[in-house]
Write an enzyme that holds these catalytic residues in place. Structure first.
Site, PDB file in Angstrom:
ATOM      1  N   ASP A  18      -6.442  -7.448  37.196  1.00  0.00           N
ATOM      2  CA  ASP A  18      -6.913  -8.723  37.738  1.00  0.00           C
ATOM      3  C   ASP A  18      -7.450  -9.503  36.546  1.00  0.00           C
ATOM      4  O   ASP A  18      -8.580  -9.293  36.118  1.00  0.00           O
ATOM      5  CB  ASP A  18      -8.005  -8.480  38.787  1.00  0.00           C
ATOM      6  CG  ASP A  18      -8.499  -9.778  39.402  1.00  0.00           C
ATOM      7  OD1 ASP A  18      -7.668 -10.669  39.652  1.00  0.00           O
ATOM      8  OD2 ASP A  18      -9.716  -9.890  39.632  1.00  0.00           O
ATOM      9  N   GLU A  71      -1.928  -9.953  38.341  1.00  0.00           N
ATOM     10  CA  GLU A  71      -2.002 -11.078  39.272  1.00  0.00           C
ATOM     11  C   GLU A  71      -1.364 -12.304  38.651  1.00  0.00           C
ATOM     12  O   GLU A  71      -1.690 -12.676  37.517  1.00  0.00           O
ATOM     13  CB  GLU A  71      -3.453 -11.379  39.642  1.00  0.00           C
ATOM     14  CG  GLU A  71      -3.566 -12.471  40.685  1.00  0.00           C
ATOM     15  CD  GLU A  71      -4.996 -12.711  41.114  1.00  0.00           C
ATOM     16  OE1 GLU A  71      -5.604 -13.661  40.591  1.00  0.00           O
ATOM     17  OE2 GLU A  71      -5.496 -11.936  41.953  1.00  0.00           O
ATOM     18  N   ASP A 124     -13.590  -7.835  41.089  1.00  0.00           N
ATOM     19  CA  ASP A 124     -12.435  -7.825  40.182  1.00  0.00           C
ATOM     20  C   ASP A 124     -11.812  -6.427  40.114  1.00  0.00           C
ATOM     21  O   ASP A 124     -10.600  -6.280  40.006  1.00  0.00           O
ATOM     22  CB  ASP A 124     -12.849  -8.265  38.773  1.00  0.00           C
ATOM     23  CG  ASP A 124     -13.638  -9.555  38.784  1.00  0.00           C
ATOM     24  OD1 ASP A 124     -13.009 -10.616  38.714  1.00  0.00           O
ATOM     25  OD2 ASP A 124     -14.873  -9.484  38.885  1.00  0.00           O
TER      26      ASP A 124
END
Length: 195
Positions: free
Chosen positions: A7, A68, A141
């Protein structure tokens, strides 16, 4: 399949490693955050993210890295930092020959919770259940990185089958040469005497 989920972020880059196959219980092998100080020089922060990710790659040796996909937000500074950290993750994996998959936040949310509009708390709750953890990983996160890895494990078999089907269809398709465009017919020269 062992997947490192990333992330991306400059201040907090979430990382999580999940192992398993679609349709079977999954196992978390590690979760954490690579942190950089907000007041540090950008170059030093990117190097710190790289070094942190390299340690995770060395320790866990994933077969895939799921990152991501950066999407547009209102805060351009946040997008830039996210995009830069994302590029570092892609670079680290690619340098080692590890395939990288990009998943949008809504894809990840839909895969893990069933809704592409789920909030962070819902994602954390489902990650906790799916990986049989005692509590949701903190900060968010870290939970998001695990969700990315889970999403990839679940989606990769279907994506691979789709790619194979497209390749097989392309191989079977008859190959016809492109048509040669023809212009207007040229007038024929007349035979005979000229005046």
């Amino acid at each position: 399949m062992r997947v490192l989920g990333v992330d991306p972020g400059l201040t907090r880059c979430g990382v999580g490693v999940v192992e398993g196959v679609a349709g079977r219980p999954l196992t978390m092998l590690g979760v954490g955050v690579v942190r950089t100080p907000a007041d540090a020089d950008l170059g030093h922060r990117l190097v710190a993210v790289e070094q942190g990710l390299e340690q995770w790659l060395d320790e866990h040796r994933p077969e895939f890295v799921a990152v991501e996909r950066v999407f547009s937000q209102h805060n351009v500074r946040t997008v830039m930092g996210t995009a830069q950290a994302s590029a570092v993750a892609i670079l680290c994996a690619s340098r080692r020959g590890i395939p990288v998959a990009l998943h949008t936040p809504s894809e990840v949310k839909a895969a893990v919770t069933g809704s592409g509009r789920a909030d962070k708390a819902q994602v954390g709750t489902m990650v906790t259940r799916l990986l049989r953890l005692d509590a949701p990983p903190k900060p968010a996160d870290a939970a998001d990185a695990l969700a990315l890895a889970i999403c990839h494990i679940w989606r990769a078999p279907a994506q691979n089958r789709l790619q194979q089907a497209v390749a097989a269809h392309a191989a079977r398709a008859p190959r016809t040469p492109p048509a040669i465009p023809r212009g207007p017919a040229a007038p024929h020269a007349s035979k005979g005497r000229t005046a």
